[in-house]
Design an enzyme around this catalytic site. Structure first.
Site, mmCIF file in Angstrom:
data_model
loop_
_atom_site.group_PDB
_atom_site.id
_atom_site.type_symbol
_atom_site.label_atom_id
_atom_site.label_comp_id
_atom_site.label_asym_id
_atom_site.label_seq_id
_atom_site.Cartn_x
_atom_site.Cartn_y
_atom_site.Cartn_z
ATOM 1 C CE LYS A 78 -29.761 9.951 -19.458
ATOM 2 N NZ LYS A 78 -29.342 8.768 -20.250
ATOM 3 C CB SER A 159 -26.271 7.343 -18.207
ATOM 4 O OG SER A 159 -27.120 7.377 -19.340
ATOM 5 C CB SER A 183 -27.973 4.721 -20.658
ATOM 6 O OG SER A 183 -26.591 4.776 -20.436
#
Ligand SMILES: [Mg+2]
Ligand SMILES: [Zn+2]
Lengths: 496, 95, 493
Positions: A78, A159, A183
């Site tokens: 990420k 997210s 997330s």
């Protein structure tokens, strides 16, 4: 012939050790798949050269019999994790071309376990969002589509949307995520993969771009519970550089996976059937999950978590308040974007840089957070939220104190929705996190496991919540659920 | 709680985020919507409840007083939009 | 110990409408003596190349986190103990949020609601020998900011973060002071204690001690507090005193002209001797303090505090009391001697086994004068405590006269030699041999028969002249008492 990109991490590890294929071959297969599925926009920065170098190094270590737990496994990182020498954006324009001169602890742990970096995964800007649409680098496309609207693109959740889409889309064997209010778990559910938010303090926050420090936690995303367990083992560990990192040992999370749930008490919180009603479809999947665990020998227990309904409002004070302060450092002085016009003073520079560098959702949260902390409002908003947070944590503790081993809830109130039909009203959007936020506020481990397809053919996950630092029980229950659900469906976009 | 345009302007200055004039009103509407929704916390009786700042059930760890870091000004300024002679440069500050 | 509290000397400013009283509180930022910074492992030493003593934490790189330095906590507790203050076993770090070019995080990690040290007391030693007590409100730990240089470039400021993150103790007094002299005494006393404790070097010129001065005024007799102004970062005791005077005058003028003092932050301009408003810091100062979520509450047990307490040195107030009791010193002399622990130690070594008052006289009037002239501290004194003690012994046992002692002292300053050696080698020993003195008297009498006659004729005042002549003839070595006695005997019979 095996398709290397379809393997699980555990299978890939076996194949590498058995020299059925090399790490270089495994990585090359993924690089090719990444190029073929670039339309998912799961990566903001593919790093094929670095991947090939790391894979070669893995092959060398495997040849010497020195393979780590993640040796040769290609993963997506990420883009909230700072990677030494590799651009890190947090999904924002404000970081510009920031190239960290340091490596986050979690990513460093993964590299020393032998993992291979395929690239930096797309995400909502500063991890603020539930659809990945707040990213400054464009929408991520969910590899799944509805059976009734096969061409309409869906959100991957957020997210950690890029991470989830990459794993579901077979362009990474696993991915790191971070979870502040859901997330990891929400996009895992939307994309039909497994995602774990560990206990707060289990993984170091050092080197992860901060959103809300008291909630942020890194965790693994992969296609099986076992893979998540393997990855967590590599990511976790006490880090003296993070004052909130727990000084406790990392167990072998895979050891207890197959022990089953016989005799475990599974709490079913009645408040997760909100007054406004849970969609009958989700409710049915939840009930099915409960039946699966019961059939495997667990005992469902009705529990009450009375302050559940206040969790979202609490979260939307605490997280923005911390974020408003955490994001003050993006000021155009030391790194990242600087907007400065002729004759501008320092304050003009701050205002313009931050005005242009942050997207709408981030600005909204900075303003809410600033307001909640400002003179005259602190007690009514921030302090109040901290107190309700105590009550929410207390609810969970009471449930565990009464002998519950793990709690089962839906992971999300709905399956993935279309990119062009995402709610525009912030509060409606925030409701996506209704089942994941309470766990975050209490700092507990939460695992999202795909268990079924909805009528529209979309994956839906259930969430298992455990005691602090009892990821083992959560994973064990997750494995039982996974086995019983036998979820084998693959994303529709892969079939084309 | 509903926020007016002027309050939003003030908060934006406090947060150092430029908001164009024509966006103040819509933003005030959005923020008011969020705050109104948050007001539901008022229903919760929190008398005698300690505020929770962290879930970490431990005390603050500390390190020894040893110099273990620094000494790399080039790494510190490598990403700077404007720097010279090892300094960061900003528009002149008048005190 | 309990210092006797005298009434505050009255310091009043006379305005057009009557007399005004000044109310002063001080917030002093003291740089903690430590190797590494409060929350990072970067060095705290001064004078390094720009941004070379900066860690990624100090530069507020994304994802960087603070970890507290144990030694800084110990120093704060140690200082709290030195100020006889409440030590809080649990305190909380909070973020103070504001934007500034030399504040990389966009917030300063400080302590707000729960500081590590609570209320305490500081005893002021006033120049007239009296004492006053000033309350300490709190002491908290916080990070220093970086440094902005504004004169390097026509349109740009240069930012150096070497100081960013260095530990500071902010020591806040109660508004208990009523004159510039008291504020000066407060700063000197605080500095003295910090130096005794070794927690801050106290050098205001180098910025390791910086004072924010809160000033308000009120008509004599009024009990409430009027609006105060904070004069920021004043960097010498003298400037603090000047700033108070000029700021108080400004307030009085405003009030007396029917105006209203507005609460604000001001800057003292030593060149102009005036304060001016700091508008840059004024706008929108809402610091939005909240507990730093990257840190947990700072907690320690009593054993931690006790271990620090066990290493405390004798502090100036106790030392002063002991010097008065053991050496018979006046409170004034004692307070002068204890300001600097090295000087106090020096004095004790001189005074040990000798007359305390004599030792104090030599140290204060003579030695301190020498050191002052040379511009050195007592640790670099050319005259060692042992030698100064020996000099006093030589006077006490009549080996030399007080007058010769001054000469011997000067030689000691120049050469660093021991006084007995100097006296021996230069033959400065007092002559107590009757025969030698008589011979000198005889010679003077023989050379001045007319004066002898005058004395014998009743002009006894002239005896003093004879004494001088004999002393001169013996290069001052004759015992003056013996000279007088023998002169009387010889001339007057
Ligand atoms: Mg101050
Ligand atoms: Zn301060």
């Amino acid at each position: 012939m095996i398709t290397l990109t379809d393997l699980t991490i555990a299978e890939a590890r076996k194949g590498l050790d058995a020299k059925t294929f090399t790490a270089a071959e495994l990585t090359d297969a993924h690089i090719a798949a990444m190029e073929a599925r670039a339309d998912l926009n799961a990566y903001v920065l593919p790093t094929p050269d670095r991947a090939r170098e790391m894979a070669a190094a893995s092959d060398a270590r495997i040849a010497k019999g020195k393979a780590g737990a993640m040796e040769g496994i290609p993963i997506a990182m990420k883009d909230l994790f700072c990677t030494d020498g590799t651009r890190t954006t947090a999904g924002s324009k404000i970081l510009g071309n920031f190239v960290p001169p340091y490596e986050s602890t979690v990513s460093a742990n993964l590299w020393s376990a032998g993992a291979v970096l395929l690239g930096k995964a797309n995400l909502d800007e500063f991890a603020m969002g539930s659809t990945n649409q707040t990213s400054a680098f464009g929408d991520v496309v969910n590899p799944w589509t509805r059976t009734d609207e096969p061409t309409r693109k869906l959100v991957p959740g957020g997210s950690s949307g890029g991470s989830a889409a990459a794993v579901a889309g077979r362009i990474a064997l696993g991915a790191t995520g971070t979870d502040t209010g859901g997330s990891i778990r929400q996009p895992a559910s939307f994309c039909g993969i497994v995602g774990l938010k560990p206990t707060y303090g289990r993984c170091s926050r050092w080197g992860i771009v901060a959103f809300a420090s008291s909630l942020d936690q890194a965790g693994p995303m992969a296609r099986t519970v076992e893979d998540v367990a393997i990855m967590l083992g590599a990511m976790a560990g006490h880090d003296p550089k993070d004052s909130t990192s727990a000084p406790i040992a990392v167990p072998d999370f895979t050891a207890a996976l197959e022990q089953g749930v016989k005799g475990l008490k599974v709490g079913i919180p009645r408040e997760y059937r909100p007054e406004e009603g849970l969609s009958p479809e989700i409710d049915a999947i939840w009930t099915r999950g409960m039946e699966m665990l019961k059939d495997a020998g667990a005992e469902p227990v009705d529990i009450s978590l009375p302050h559940t309904k206040y969790a979202l409002a609490t979260y939307y004070i605490i997280a923005p308040a911390e974020a408003s302060s955490n994001l003050a450092r993006y000021d155009g002085v030391r790194y990242g974007l600087r907007v400065l016009d002729e004759g501008d003073g320092l304050n003009d520079m701050y205002m313009k840089t931050r005005g242009a560098g942050f997207g709408a959702e981030v600005k909204r949260r900075i303003l809410i957070g600033t307001y909640a902390l400002s003179a005259g409002y602190y007690d009514a908003y921030y302090l109040k939220a901290q107190k309700v947070r105590s009550l929410i944590a207390r609810d969970f503790k009471a449930a565990f104190d009464q002998g519950v081993d793990v709690i089962l809830t839906p992971a999300t109130p709905s399956a993935a929705f279309p990119l062009d039909d995402a709610p525009s009203d912030p509060v409606t959007m925030y409701l996506n996190d209704v089942f994941t936020v309470p766990t975050s506020l209490a700092g507990l481990p939460g695992l999202s496991v795909p268990v079924a397809l909805t009528e529209a053919g979309l994956p839906q996950g259930l969430q298992l919540i455990g005691r602090p630092f009892d990821e083992e029980t959560v994973l064990r229950a997750g494995r039982a659920l996974e086995k019983a659900a036998a979820f084998t469906a693959t994303p529709s976009l892969l079939e084309g | 709680m509903s926020l007016d345009k002027e309050t939003v302007r003030k908060i934006a200055v406090l947060a150092r985020v430029a908001v164009p004039d024509d966006q103040l009103d819509p933003l005030a509407g959005e923020l008011s919507g969020i705050l109104n929704w948050i007001e539901q916390l008022g229903e919760v009786d929190t008398s005698d409840v300690e505020p929770m700042a962290s879930v970490a059930d431990m005390t603050l760890p500390w390190r020894d007083d040893v110099v273990t870091d620094g000494g790399y000004p080039e790494r510190v300024t490598a990403n700077a939009p404007d720097s010279q002679d090892g300094f960061y440069l900003v528009p002149k500050v008048v005190e | 110990m309990d210092a006797p509290m005298d009434d505050a000397p009255t310091y009043l400013l006379t305005g057009d409408t009557g007399d005004w009283e000044v109310v002063i509180g001080l917030e002093v930022h003291c740089q903690v003596i430590s190797h590494a910074k409060l929350f990072s492992g970067a060095s705290t030493t001064f004078g390094a190349a720009p941004n070379s003593q900066v860690s990624l934490v100090d530069a507020a790189m994304p994802g960087m986190l603070p970890v507290i330095n144990r030694a800084c906590v110990e120093q704060a507790v140690r200082t709290g103990l030195g100020l006889r203050a409440q030590i809080n076993n649990r305190s909380v770090f909070a973020r103070k949020n504001y934007f500034y070019a030399d504040l990389p995080q966009g917030y300063q990690i400080s302590q707000y609601e729960l500081p590590v040290v609570g209320e305490g007391t500081l005893i002021l030693d006033m120049p007239d020998g009296s004492s006053r007590s000033v309350g300490i409100e709190r002491l908290h730990l916080e990070q220093d900011a970086g440094k902005s240089l504004h004169d390097q470039h026509p349109t740009k400021s240069f930012i150096d973060l070497n100081r960013s993150g260095v530990a500071l103790m902010e020591i806040v007094s109660k508004p208990d002071m009523r004159s510039p002299e008291e504020a000066g005494a407060y700063l000197r006393k605080l500095r003295s204690i910090l130096r005794y404790l070794g927690t801050c070097d106290g050098n205001m010129e180098e910025g390791s001690m910086r004072a924010d001065v809160n000033v308000s005024v009120r008509p004599v007799g009024e009990t409430g507090l009027r609006t105060r102004c904070e004069v920021k970062n004043v960097n010498s005791v003298r400037f603090v005193m000047q700033a108070i005077e000029t700021e108080a005058q400004r307030h009085i003028e405003i009030w007396e002209s029917g105006g209203e003092v507005s609460q604000e932050t001001r800057l003292f301009d030593p060149a102009k001797g005036e304060t001016r408003s700091m508008r840059s810091k004024e706008e929108a100062h809402d610091y939005r303090y909240f507990p730093d979520p990257d840190l947990l509450p700072l907690e320690f047990d009593d054993a931690f505090v006790d271990a620090i307490r066990a290493t405390l040195p004798e502090l100036p107030d106790d030392k002063k009391a002991r010097f008065i009791a053991d050496f018979g010193l006046t409170p004034y002399d004692a307070s002068v001697l204890v300001v600097d622990w090295r000087e106090a130690d020096f004095f004790e070594r001189v005074a040990k086994g000798r007359d305390g008052k004599t030792a104090a006289n030599w140290v204060i009037s003579t030695l301190f004068g020498t050191l002052n002239k040379m511009g050195v501290g007592v640790e670099d004194s050319p005259v060692s405590a042992e030698n100064l003690g020996k000099l006093i012994d030589l006077i006490a046992d009549d080996t030399i006269s007080g007058r010769i002692a001054k000469d011997v002292y000067e030689i000691m300053v120049e050469t660093g030699e021991a006084p007995d050696t100097i006296v021996e080698e230069r033959g400065l020993k007092q002559v107590k041999d009757t025969g030698a003195i008589e011979a000198a008297i005889d010679a003077v009498m023989a050379a001045n028969p007319d004066k002898v006659a005058e004395v014998q004729g009743g002009k006894e005042k002239l005896l003093g002249w004879f004494t001088g002549q004999v002393m001169k003839a013996t290069q001052g070595k004759a015992n003056p008492g013996m000279v007088n006695e023998l002169l009387k005997k010889k001339i007057l019979g």
